[in-house]
Design an enzyme around this catalytic site. Structure first.
Site, PDB file in Angstrom:
ATOM      1  N   SER A  65      49.915  40.852  55.549  1.00 61.09           N
ATOM      2  CA  SER A  65      50.229  41.436  54.133  1.00 61.09           C
ATOM      3  C   SER A  65      50.171  42.935  54.326  1.00 61.09           C
ATOM      4  O   SER A  65      50.698  43.628  54.741  1.00 61.09           O
ATOM      5  CB  SER A  65      49.673  40.670  52.883  1.00 61.09           C
ATOM      6  N   ASP A 277      55.230  45.115  49.686  1.00 59.04           N
ATOM      7  CA  ASP A 277      54.085  45.031  50.771  1.00 59.04           C
ATOM      8  C   ASP A 277      54.494  44.678  51.955  1.00 59.04           C
ATOM      9  O   ASP A 277      55.545  44.227  52.311  1.00 59.04           O
ATOM     10  CB  ASP A 277      52.858  44.357  50.065  1.00 59.04           C
ATOM     11  N   GLU A 371      49.770  39.189  39.077  1.00 59.21           N
ATOM     12  CA  GLU A 371      48.693  39.889  39.134  1.00 59.21           C
ATOM     13  C   GLU A 371      48.973  41.455  38.874  1.00 59.21           C
ATOM     14  O   GLU A 371      50.276  41.834  39.280  1.00 59.21           O
ATOM     15  CB  GLU A 371      47.975  39.828  40.594  1.00 59.21           C
ATOM     16  N   ALA A 372      48.272  42.270  38.499  1.00 60.78           N
ATOM     17  CA  ALA A 372      48.323  43.594  38.336  1.00 60.78           C
ATOM     18  C   ALA A 372      49.047  44.331  39.549  1.00 60.78           C
ATOM     19  O   ALA A 372      49.874  45.091  39.498  1.00 60.78           O
ATOM     20  CB  ALA A 372      47.321  44.156  38.037  1.00 60.78           C
ATOM     21  N   ASN A 373      48.582  43.722  40.683  1.00 54.88           N
ATOM     22  CA  ASN A 373      49.164  44.249  42.076  1.00 54.88           C
ATOM     23  C   ASN A 373      50.783  44.133  42.377  1.00 54.88           C
ATOM     24  O   ASN A 373      51.220  44.461  43.203  1.00 54.88           O
ATOM     25  CB  ASN A 373      48.330  43.704  43.166  1.00 54.88           C
ATOM     26  N   PRO A 500      32.096  39.993  42.047  1.00 55.42           N
ATOM     27  CA  PRO A 500      31.626  40.198  43.385  1.00 55.42           C
ATOM     28  C   PRO A 500      32.775  40.170  44.261  1.00 55.42           C
ATOM     29  O   PRO A 500      33.930  39.406  43.889  1.00 55.42           O
ATOM     30  CB  PRO A 500      30.716  38.992  43.730  1.00 55.42           C
ATOM     31  N   SER A 501      33.057  41.119  45.354  1.00 56.28           N
ATOM     32  CA  SER A 501      34.370  41.061  46.235  1.00 56.28           C
ATOM     33  C   SER A 501      34.126  39.524  47.017  1.00 56.28           C
ATOM     34  O   SER A 501      32.860  38.838  46.928  1.00 56.28           O
ATOM     35  CB  SER A 501      34.109  42.048  47.177  1.00 56.28           C
ATOM     36  N   ARG A 508      32.915  44.650  42.376  1.00 55.91           N
ATOM     37  CA  ARG A 508      34.166  45.544  41.838  1.00 55.91           C
ATOM     38  C   ARG A 508      33.807  45.780  40.508  1.00 55.91           C
ATOM     39  O   ARG A 508      33.339  45.030  39.648  1.00 55.91           O
ATOM     40  CB  ARG A 508      35.437  44.682  41.976  1.00 55.91           C
TER      41      ARG A 508
END
Length: 545
Positions: A65, A277, A371-373, A500-501, A508
């Protein structure tokens, strides 16, 4: 030779580095390509077992990705084109981490646990992105499939969403579409052309769009799709892979994080631009205003545009169907407020990770998730699709209702409901803007994002952080949530959370407030609290500049 002997022999050609441990996450396995050969072989094995278990075609996508070019990864696609189930994510991790001599035993465990009939036929579709490592790694997947006597079909270069689409087409006996790239291009472009007929007097300016292809597979596929669009959308393609590295200084992730246009595009004031992306399952839009200010339209803005459009059409069609928008804690507070208070749309918040959003969206008549992304799509329940279709064929439906129902039907055909799809989402956004006669500036002005800041804090062990309420509140370590609550009170329109990541020992931090200065200050103060209370390592976080 029995099946397992063949697996052992083939497995020896794809040996696992001793002691290497990898986890199947939201986006499958993902790491430096050099460490993935054994993983790919084993995911070929797992896909074959999944195909036997479900008696259907399974997909395996070789991609990383938005990661840098030297990385790669793999994810499995379930029969309806959705992500593989959580139980099988666990099987994937177990199989990937079994040491070389224990592989057959791990395989046998899964066969027993899932009561798999090994005489069942196996069909696996394989696609890959444009990374230099993808060719050899997809061959390793094919080796895994064939060592269990299965049929692997290598479709070569595909976007991730195209493979999801093709798997779903195959398993629905082509009710969803034709399981080829051409089938994908035809279905989407025909729906787009039908929709834009309802937007009279579109000028060439309105039909023109700048696209940043992230030097990846999305650029190649956009070129292939152009003739199917019959000039109803005129794409000016940049970062098309002819030179420049995949995802380097370009692509949706770069634009979202850096809050600026990608390299390789000269934007004029007010021009619409979007970025894919690396595997074309995410999209963000942006423009520069006459003062040279950059404006990002991310997943929240996309979800708002689409859900508003759908709600208006349902009202026009006289259909009482519930539209819901699913967000994560990263959804901007302004978007949540606008959807709930102005649009009267249900908003559901879930844990980060697209699989959680997808599952929640399935609970509604129409579930919009982004998602915001910029990764997201729209899901229609079977019942919703049937009611819309009934209106289009019912002789007693009046013209206004029928016209709205036909628009809804074409909209359903334009959406890739299996997974977030940059190309499908782009066409949907372009159609909605055209039908509603909106410029990108008017779309952006629907609401104003609250300024926000994301930071990360290195910690000795990310597992000390535990959260609840869709990751919006910290349960442990003791005292951390109280500290965050106290800090949030100091600022206007503010909120903050930590999580947590999923992959590394970092926490984060997200903060938003009425001004950028306040959002930055709050994010910094929360980072300090995390550093002190959750075992921060290295230097204390510095003030963000």
């Amino acid at each position: 030779m029995d099946q397992f002997e063949k697996v052992s022999q083939c497995s020896a050609l794809h040996p696992k580095p001793a002691g290497l441990v990898l986890q199947y996450g939201t986006s499958g396995f993902r790491t430096n390509a050099k460490e993935l050969d054994h993983i790919m072989f084993r995911m070929g094995l797992l896909a074959a077992l999944r195909s036997m278990k479900t008696e259907s075609t399974i997909g395996v996508m070789v991609t990383a990705s938005h990661n840098p070019e030297e990385d790669n990864g793999v994810k499995l696609i379930d029969p309806m084109g959705e992500m593989v189930t959580p139980e099988w994510e666990e099987h994937a991790t177990r199989l990937a981490n079994a040491e070389q001599e224990a592989l057959v035993m791990a395989l046998n465990d899964i066969i027993k646990m899932e009561a798999i009939n090994l005489s069942q036929d196996v069909t696996v579709f394989i696609g890959k992105d444009t990374r230099p490592s993808s060719k050899a790694l997809s061959q390793a997947v094919l080796d895994g499939v064939s060592s269990l006597g299965g049929h692997g079909y290598d479709y070569g270069l595909l976007t991730t969403p195209q493979l999801h689409f093709m798997v779903c087409c195959k398993n629905t006996q082509y009710r969803y579409g034709t399981a080829t790239e051409e089938g994908y291009y035809k279905k989407l472009s025909q729906a787009f052309i039908q929709l834009t007929k309802h937007a009279p007097n579109r000028t060439d300016d309105q039909k023109h769009l700048l696209v940043d292809g992230a030097n990846g597979i999305g650029a190649l596929k956009m070129r292939e799709m152009e003739p199917f669009l019959q000039k109803e959308l005129q794409v000016s393609l940049h970062n098309d892979g002819s030179h420049g590295k995949l995802n380097f200084l370009c692509g949706a992730d770069y634009v979202k994080v850096q809050q600026k246009p990608p390299e390789g595009i000269a934007l004029n004031a007010g021009e619409r631009c979007c970025s894919f992306d690396g595997d074309a399952d995410r999209i963000v839009y942006y423009f520069i205003d006459s003062a040279g200010q950059f404006h990002l339209l991310d997943g929240d803005k996309i979800a708002t545009l689409i859900s508003t459009y759908l709600k208006q059409l349902l009202t026009q069609a006289g259909l009482d169907l519930q539209v819901a928008v699913v967000q994560t804690a990263y959804g901007n507070g302004s978007s949540t407020r606008y959807l709930e208070e102005t649009m009267k749309v249900t908003v559901r918040c879930v844990k980060t990770g697209v699989k959680h959003l997808h599952r929640a969206a399935q609970e509604f008549d129409i579930g919009v998730y982004f998602e915001a992304n910029g990764h997201g799509t729209v899901l229609f329940s079977k019942g919703a699709e049937e009611r819309i279709q009934q209106l289009t064929v019912d002789p007693n439906t009046n013209d206004e209702k029928k016209s709205a129902a036909v628009l809804l039907e074409n909209t359903i055909n334009l959406i890739n409901q299996t997974v977030g799809d940059a190309i499908s989402d782009m066409l949907l956004i372009e159609a909605v803007l055209a039908i509603q006669g909106l410029t990108v500036q008017q779309w952006d002005a629907i609401y104003t994002d609250l300024p926000n800041r994301q930071l990360k804090v290195k910690v000795a062990d990310r597992c000390v952080i535990d959260t609840t309420d869709a990751e919006r509140r910290a349960v442990s370590p003791t005292g951390l949530q109280d500290a965050i609550d106290m800090l949030v009170k100091k600022y206007q329109k503010s909120r903050a959370f930590v999580r947590p990541s999923g992959t590394e020992d970092v926490v984060r931090v997200y903060a938003e407030a009425d001004t950028q200065e306040s959002a930055d200050a709050l994010a910094h103060e929360v980072s300090i609290a995390v550093y002190k209370l959750a075992g921060g390592v290295g230097e204390e976080p510095k003030q963000f500049h």
